[in-house]
Write a protein that holds these residues in place. Structure first.
Motif, PDB file in Angstrom:
ATOM      1  N   MET A  61       7.568 -52.620 -30.135  1.00  0.00           N
ATOM      2  CA  MET A  61       7.570 -51.435 -29.640  1.00  0.00           C
ATOM      3  C   MET A  61       7.838 -50.942 -27.940  1.00  0.00           C
ATOM      4  SD  MET A  61       5.344 -49.423 -31.918  1.00  0.00           S
ATOM      5  CE  MET A  61       3.704 -49.493 -32.256  1.00  0.00           C
ATOM      6  N   SER A  62       7.039 -49.769 -27.369  1.00  0.00           N
ATOM      7  CA  SER A  62       7.547 -49.722 -25.494  1.00  0.00           C
ATOM      8  C   SER A  62       6.151 -49.803 -25.219  1.00  0.00           C
ATOM      9  CB  SER A  62       7.998 -48.478 -25.053  1.00  0.00           C
ATOM     10  OG  SER A  62       7.839 -47.452 -25.661  1.00  0.00           O
ATOM     11  N   ALA A  63       5.933 -50.125 -24.107  1.00  0.00           N
ATOM     12  CA  ALA A  63       4.343 -50.334 -23.784  1.00  0.00           C
ATOM     13  C   ALA A  63       3.840 -49.074 -23.676  1.00  0.00           C
ATOM     14  CB  ALA A  63       4.555 -50.801 -22.346  1.00  0.00           C
ATOM     15  N   ASP A  64       4.605 -47.966 -23.734  1.00  0.00           N
ATOM     16  CA  ASP A  64       3.440 -46.837 -23.911  1.00  0.00           C
ATOM     17  C   ASP A  64       3.651 -46.162 -24.362  1.00  0.00           C
ATOM     18  OD1 ASP A  64       6.235 -45.857 -24.183  1.00  0.00           O
ATOM     19  OD2 ASP A  64       6.312 -44.580 -22.759  1.00  0.00           O
ATOM     20  N   VAL A  65       3.936 -46.410 -25.738  1.00  0.00           N
ATOM     21  CA  VAL A  65       3.956 -45.736 -26.926  1.00  0.00           C
ATOM     22  C   VAL A  65       2.700 -47.475 -28.012  1.00  0.00           C
ATOM     23  CG1 VAL A  65       4.697 -45.840 -29.180  1.00  0.00           C
ATOM     24  CG2 VAL A  65       6.060 -45.139 -27.489  1.00  0.00           C
ATOM     25  N   THR A  66       2.537 -47.823 -27.123  1.00  0.00           N
ATOM     26  CA  THR A  66       1.612 -49.229 -27.397  1.00  0.00           C
ATOM     27  C   THR A  66       0.183 -48.549 -26.845  1.00  0.00           C
ATOM     28  OG1 THR A  66       3.339 -50.754 -27.562  1.00  0.00           O
ATOM     29  CG2 THR A  66       0.680 -51.519 -27.316  1.00  0.00           C
ATOM     30  N   GLU A  67       0.607 -47.765 -25.783  1.00  0.00           N
ATOM     31  CA  GLU A  67      -0.954 -47.564 -24.979  1.00  0.00           C
ATOM     32  C   GLU A  67      -1.460 -46.567 -25.528  1.00  0.00           C
ATOM     33  OE1 GLU A  67      -1.978 -46.506 -19.969  1.00  0.00           O
ATOM     34  OE2 GLU A  67      -0.635 -47.486 -20.846  1.00  0.00           O
ATOM     35  N   LYS A  72      -5.568 -43.791 -29.614  1.00  0.00           N
ATOM     36  CA  LYS A  72      -5.673 -43.172 -30.395  1.00  0.00           C
ATOM     37  C   LYS A  72      -6.724 -43.476 -31.239  1.00  0.00           C
ATOM     38  CE  LYS A  72      -3.553 -40.478 -33.860  1.00  0.00           C
ATOM     39  NZ  LYS A  72      -2.063 -40.274 -35.070  1.00  0.00           N
ATOM     40  N   ARG A  73      -5.840 -45.344 -31.523  1.00  0.00           N
ATOM     41  CA  ARG A  73      -7.453 -45.700 -32.279  1.00  0.00           C
ATOM     42  C   ARG A  73      -8.903 -46.066 -31.764  1.00  0.00           C
ATOM     43  NH1 ARG A  73      -5.139 -50.545 -32.029  1.00  0.00           N
ATOM     44  NH2 ARG A  73      -3.288 -50.072 -33.002  1.00  0.00           N
ATOM     45  N   LYS A  74      -9.072 -46.144 -30.490  1.00  0.00           N
ATOM     46  CA  LYS A  74     -10.466 -46.626 -29.717  1.00  0.00           C
ATOM     47  C   LYS A  74     -11.105 -45.282 -30.287  1.00  0.00           C
ATOM     48  CE  LYS A  74      -9.419 -49.913 -25.891  1.00  0.00           C
ATOM     49  NZ  LYS A  74      -9.574 -49.774 -24.380  1.00  0.00           N
ATOM     50  N   ARG A  75     -10.474 -43.585 -29.940  1.00  0.00           N
ATOM     51  CA  ARG A  75     -10.720 -42.536 -29.802  1.00  0.00           C
ATOM     52  C   ARG A  75     -11.203 -42.188 -31.881  1.00  0.00           C
ATOM     53  NH1 ARG A  75      -6.510 -40.243 -26.916  1.00  0.00           N
ATOM     54  NH2 ARG A  75      -5.105 -39.220 -29.195  1.00  0.00           N
ATOM     55  N   LYS A  76     -10.499 -42.981 -32.140  1.00  0.00           N
ATOM     56  CA  LYS A  76     -11.806 -42.756 -33.111  1.00  0.00           C
ATOM     57  C   LYS A  76     -12.612 -43.513 -34.189  1.00  0.00           C
ATOM     58  CE  LYS A  76      -6.969 -42.328 -36.500  1.00  0.00           C
ATOM     59  NZ  LYS A  76      -5.764 -42.411 -37.827  1.00  0.00           N
ATOM     60  N   LYS A  77     -12.804 -44.919 -33.343  1.00  0.00           N
ATOM     61  CA  LYS A  77     -13.955 -45.663 -33.382  1.00  0.00           C
ATOM     62  C   LYS A  77     -15.169 -45.314 -32.889  1.00  0.00           C
ATOM     63  CE  LYS A  77     -11.637 -50.267 -33.633  1.00  0.00           C
ATOM     64  NZ  LYS A  77     -11.081 -51.593 -32.843  1.00  0.00           N
ATOM     65  N   ASN A  78     -14.751 -44.561 -31.274  1.00  0.00           N
ATOM     66  CA  ASN A  78     -15.953 -43.598 -30.784  1.00  0.00           C
ATOM     67  C   ASN A  78     -15.338 -41.979 -30.538  1.00  0.00           C
ATOM     68  OD1 ASN A  78     -17.745 -42.638 -29.121  1.00  0.00           O
ATOM     69  ND2 ASN A  78     -16.950 -43.446 -26.879  1.00  0.00           N
ATOM     70  N   PRO A  79     -15.992 -41.671 -31.741  1.00  0.00           N
ATOM     71  CA  PRO A  79     -15.752 -40.183 -32.042  1.00  0.00           C
ATOM     72  C   PRO A  79     -16.076 -39.097 -31.148  1.00  0.00           C
ATOM     73  CG  PRO A  79     -17.667 -40.816 -33.576  1.00  0.00           C
ATOM     74  CD  PRO A  79     -16.246 -42.128 -32.833  1.00  0.00           C
ATOM     75  N   ASP A  80     -17.066 -39.756 -30.267  1.00  0.00           N
ATOM     76  CA  ASP A  80     -17.886 -39.073 -29.284  1.00  0.00           C
ATOM     77  C   ASP A  80     -17.402 -38.843 -28.029  1.00  0.00           C
ATOM     78  OD1 ASP A  80     -19.567 -37.664 -27.111  1.00  0.00           O
ATOM     79  OD2 ASP A  80     -21.005 -39.526 -27.377  1.00  0.00           O
ATOM     80  N   GLN A  81     -16.480 -37.451 -27.489  1.00  0.00           N
ATOM     81  CA  GLN A  81     -15.669 -37.156 -26.804  1.00  0.00           C
ATOM     82  C   GLN A  81     -16.579 -36.907 -25.286  1.00  0.00           C
ATOM     83  OE1 GLN A  81     -12.398 -38.533 -26.454  1.00  0.00           O
ATOM     84  NE2 GLN A  81     -12.590 -39.855 -28.155  1.00  0.00           N
ATOM     85  N   GLY A  82     -16.806 -36.980 -25.204  1.00  0.00           N
ATOM     86  CA  GLY A  82     -18.214 -36.278 -23.905  1.00  0.00           C
ATOM     87  C   GLY A  82     -18.616 -34.486 -24.784  1.00  0.00           C
ATOM     88  N   PHE A  83     -18.605 -34.172 -23.825  1.00  0.00           N
ATOM     89  CA  PHE A  83     -19.474 -32.462 -23.533  1.00  0.00           C
ATOM     90  C   PHE A  83     -18.381 -31.867 -24.701  1.00  0.00           C
ATOM     91  CE2 PHE A  83     -19.943 -27.830 -22.968  1.00  0.00           C
ATOM     92  CZ  PHE A  83     -21.891 -27.574 -23.447  1.00  0.00           C
ATOM     93  N   ALA A  84     -18.614 -30.970 -25.480  1.00  0.00           N
ATOM     94  CA  ALA A  84     -17.272 -29.506 -25.966  1.00  0.00           C
ATOM     95  C   ALA A  84     -17.974 -28.583 -26.416  1.00  0.00           C
ATOM     96  CB  ALA A  84     -16.760 -30.547 -27.960  1.00  0.00           C
ATOM     97  N   SER A  85     -19.012 -28.947 -27.613  1.00  0.00           N
ATOM     98  CA  SER A  85     -20.181 -27.952 -27.044  1.00  0.00           C
ATOM     99  C   SER A  85     -21.350 -27.653 -27.587  1.00  0.00           C
ATOM    100  CB  SER A  85     -20.041 -26.581 -28.332  1.00  0.00           C
ATOM    101  OG  SER A  85     -19.784 -27.900 -29.658  1.00  0.00           O
TER     102      SER A  85
END
Length: 203
Positions: A61-67, A72-85
């Motif tokens: 794959m190209s570098a930007d797709v891999t990144e 996305k994988r990191k977001r799944k591991k850490n579902p806390d994305q800061g303040f939402a509500s």
């Protein structure tokens, strides 16, 4: 000849009817299933050869797709994305605090015996003022937890430090914030003009 054409026409109508009855996302779902099967096969082949599948896939794959996939994988591991509500924030805090709870069943039973069943499980008509006697260990735990929350809050809301060497190009706090916003969006375009004005060489 006519009968053969009629039969082919009937087959086309039946096939079209079958496709209309399928769900709208059938084609996309079919492609996704095929992709998943292929991925499983590739993963099995890589394992048989003793290779790391993620690394092999990244090389293709190209570098930007891999990144993007890594993010996305990191977001799944850490579902806390800061303040939402405020509701999400409260739920996260509740989950964190209940996970950290270590219930003491002995003191729970003692308190139940001490207070009595009616007071321990109150109804709408129960007057519970002055019937709860917290232990010193429970109060210490509460104090420790509150201090921990204060410490975490200080980390999240740290004040911006004042920089005495920064150039003063504002007349008050509101103007300072406005200038910072302007500099953020237009600073790279106006840098030359600003330098010329400071040197006195502007046209």
């Amino acid at each position: 000849m006519r009968q053969k054409a009629r039969k082919e026409n009937h087959v086309q109508v039946v096939e079209e009817d079958r496709r209309k009855k399928l769900p709208k996302n059938f084609e996309a779902k079919k492609e996704r299933d095929q992709w998943q099967v292929k991925e499983l096969q590739d993963r099995k082949e890589a394992e048989d050869k003793g290779l790391d599948y993620e690394r092999v896939r990244s090389l293709e794959m190209s570098a930007d797709v891999t990144e993007k996939l890594e993010q996305k994988r990191k977001r799944k591991k850490n579902p806390d994305q800061g303040f939402a509500s405020y509701e999400d924030m409260t739920l996260r805090q509740h989950t964190r605090l209940t996970a950290a709870l270590d219930p003491d069943l002995e003191s729970y039973k003692k308190m139940k015996e001490c207070v009595g069943g009616d007071q321990f499980y109150p109804t709408a008509d129960t007057l519970i003022h002055g019937n709860h006697y917290p232990t010193t260990s429970a109060m210490d735990r509460l104090v420790k937890d509150v201090h921990g929350q204060v410490k975490r809050r200080e980390q999240y809301h740290r004040r911006r430090l004042y920089d005495p060497d920064a150039p003063i190009d504002y007349i008050n706090e509101k103007n300072k914030k406005f200038n910072k916003k302007l500099d953020k969006y237009y600073g790279k375009y106006t840098e030359d003009i600003k330098d010329d004005l400071e040197r006195g060489t502007a046209i």
